[in-house]
Design a protein around this motif. Structure first.
Motif, PDB file in Angstrom:
ATOM      1  N   LEU A 110     114.070 -11.846  65.180  1.00 36.42           N
ATOM      2  CA  LEU A 110     113.268 -12.064  65.528  1.00 36.42           C
ATOM      3  C   LEU A 110     114.309 -13.698  65.535  1.00 36.42           C
ATOM      4  O   LEU A 110     114.579 -13.894  66.434  1.00 36.42           O
ATOM      5  N   ARG A 114     117.124 -15.619  67.989  1.00 33.14           N
ATOM      6  CA  ARG A 114     116.734 -16.432  69.014  1.00 33.14           C
ATOM      7  C   ARG A 114     117.089 -18.025  68.048  1.00 33.14           C
ATOM      8  O   ARG A 114     118.015 -18.426  69.215  1.00 33.14           O
ATOM      9  N   ARG A 122     121.451 -10.172  72.802  1.00 31.75           N
ATOM     10  CA  ARG A 122     120.267  -9.918  73.587  1.00 31.75           C
ATOM     11  C   ARG A 122     119.409  -8.709  72.952  1.00 31.75           C
ATOM     12  O   ARG A 122     118.371  -8.120  72.913  1.00 31.75           O
ATOM     13  N   VAL A 138     114.662  -6.204  68.641  1.00 32.32           N
ATOM     14  CA  VAL A 138     114.745  -6.940  69.390  1.00 32.32           C
ATOM     15  C   VAL A 138     115.302  -6.362  70.935  1.00 32.32           C
ATOM     16  O   VAL A 138     116.542  -5.652  71.086  1.00 32.32           O
ATOM     17  N   ASN A 141     116.267  -9.924  74.350  1.00 33.98           N
ATOM     18  CA  ASN A 141     115.444 -10.735  73.937  1.00 33.98           C
ATOM     19  C   ASN A 141     113.742 -11.119  73.529  1.00 33.98           C
ATOM     20  O   ASN A 141     113.573 -12.280  73.296  1.00 33.98           O
ATOM     21  N   GLU A 142     112.699  -9.538  72.997  1.00 37.68           N
ATOM     22  CA  GLU A 142     112.064 -10.174  72.846  1.00 37.68           C
ATOM     23  C   GLU A 142     111.736  -9.092  71.932  1.00 37.68           C
ATOM     24  O   GLU A 142     112.015  -7.759  71.964  1.00 37.68           O
ATOM     25  N   TYR A 144     110.492  -5.105  69.351  1.00 36.71           N
ATOM     26  CA  TYR A 144     109.761  -4.507  70.427  1.00 36.71           C
ATOM     27  C   TYR A 144     109.023  -3.898  68.974  1.00 36.71           C
ATOM     28  O   TYR A 144     109.573  -3.521  67.875  1.00 36.71           O
ATOM     29  N   PRO A 275     103.689 -16.587  72.263  1.00 37.79           N
ATOM     30  CA  PRO A 275     103.891 -15.593  73.345  1.00 37.79           C
ATOM     31  C   PRO A 275     104.672 -16.739  74.567  1.00 37.79           C
ATOM     32  O   PRO A 275     103.885 -17.763  74.252  1.00 37.79           O
ATOM     33  N   GLN A 276     105.066 -15.907  75.581  1.00 37.75           N
ATOM     34  CA  GLN A 276     106.169 -16.590  76.662  1.00 37.75           C
ATOM     35  C   GLN A 276     104.882 -17.207  76.799  1.00 37.75           C
ATOM     36  O   GLN A 276     105.332 -18.603  77.916  1.00 37.75           O
TER      37      GLN A 276
END
Length: 285
Positions: A110, A114, A122, A138, A141-142, A144, A275-276
């Motif tokens: 991550l 980032r 991504r 990732v 872009n998140e 996993y 978290p977002q």
């Protein structure tokens, strides 16, 4: 600002992250690892001075399986007293800010996506090779992690007579050839042809590992980290030689294999675990 913590079996690093940079950092060697109370107190004492900043959350990467929702860590590598630790609850009670816990290699991946060498991509897999072999994933872009924080354990897949980790980590040097990776690196740097040959063989095994990564995840980029990745110049040729017979040549041409360059990237990744939805909430405030 968020605090990121990179917890290892021998030392702990913690730092305050602001806009992708570490503006204040603390590091300690971990002592009395057989004592849960002592090691937890060392962690708390490390974080305390960083709380003088306007910190929104604490993220921590741990070398273990993690119940991400509850923040419980199990059987932490090289810390025998950490069998089952309710780390999230302990730190939230102590510091009164949200705490997020994840696997350390997930934090590495991550962080690279980032803030690091893979921030242009991504879809990224971070692969760390050292005492063991780990990987973090990732997607879009998140991070996993899978249902049980076990996604990405490529090192445990069968390979030859053992598994990928056996041949693509320090174990290849110690168990197979009776020399440490550090000794092999120093010897290769001095021009020792036998050591150079060992690194070429290691590169072949790592290349086979990366082929498995590509078949399973087909990422835009793979980032290599960990202590053995520092010997890249000695295993690069063997690695690419093994990759030549990858079944999808166009995919091989497009994937970027990168070297990690930031010693604090796992710490930064831990700081990015917030978290977002909480980020959006903070922006509204």
């Amino acid at each position: 600002m968020n605090i990121g913590v990179d917890l290892g079996g021998t030392k702990i690093k913690a730092g305050v992250e602001l806009n992708g940079s570490v503006i204040k950092q603390e590091t300690i060697l971990l002592k009395q690892k057989d004592s849960l109370s002592s090691t937890l107190q060392q962690l708390i004492d490390l974080i305390k001075p960083l709380m003088s900043y306007s910190v929104s959350s604490i993220g921590i990467g741990v070398p273990s399986v993690v119940d991400i929702e509850k923040g419980i860590v199990y059987d932490v590598a090289n810390i025998p007293s950490w069998k089952k630790v309710d780390l999230k609850d302990i730190l939230q009670e102590e510091f009164n800010v949200p705490v997020f816990v994840n696997n350390d290699v997930n934090c590495f991946a991550l962080g690279e996506c980032r803030f690091g060498v893979a921030k242009e991509y991504r879809s990224v897999v971070g692969v760390t090779t050292g005492t063991g072999l780990g990987s973090g994933i990732v997607i879009d872009n998140e991070l996993y992690t899978g249902a049980n924080c076990g996604a990405g354990e490529i090192g445990l897949l069968p390979y030859l007579d053992k598994n990928f980790e056996y041949y693509a980590s320090n174990n290849f040097f110690e168990a197979v050839h009776g020399i440490t990776a550090l000794e092999a690196n120093m010897a290769a740097a001095a021009g020792d042809t036998h050591a150079i040959g060992l690194w070429e063989k290691f590169g072949i095994h790592l290349g086979a590992t990366l082929k498995a990564v590509m078949y399973v995840y087909d990422p835009e980029a793979i980032v290599l980290g960990g202590s053995l990745a520092k010997a890249y110049q000695f295993f690069e040729e063997g690695m690419y030689q093994e990759l030549k017979d990858f079944s999808f040549p166009q995919s091989l041409k497009s994937v970027k294999i990168l070297q990690s360059t930031d010693e604090n990237i796992a710490l930064l990744g831990a700081a990015a675990l917030i978290p977002q939805e909480l980020k959006n909430y903070a922006l509204k405030d």
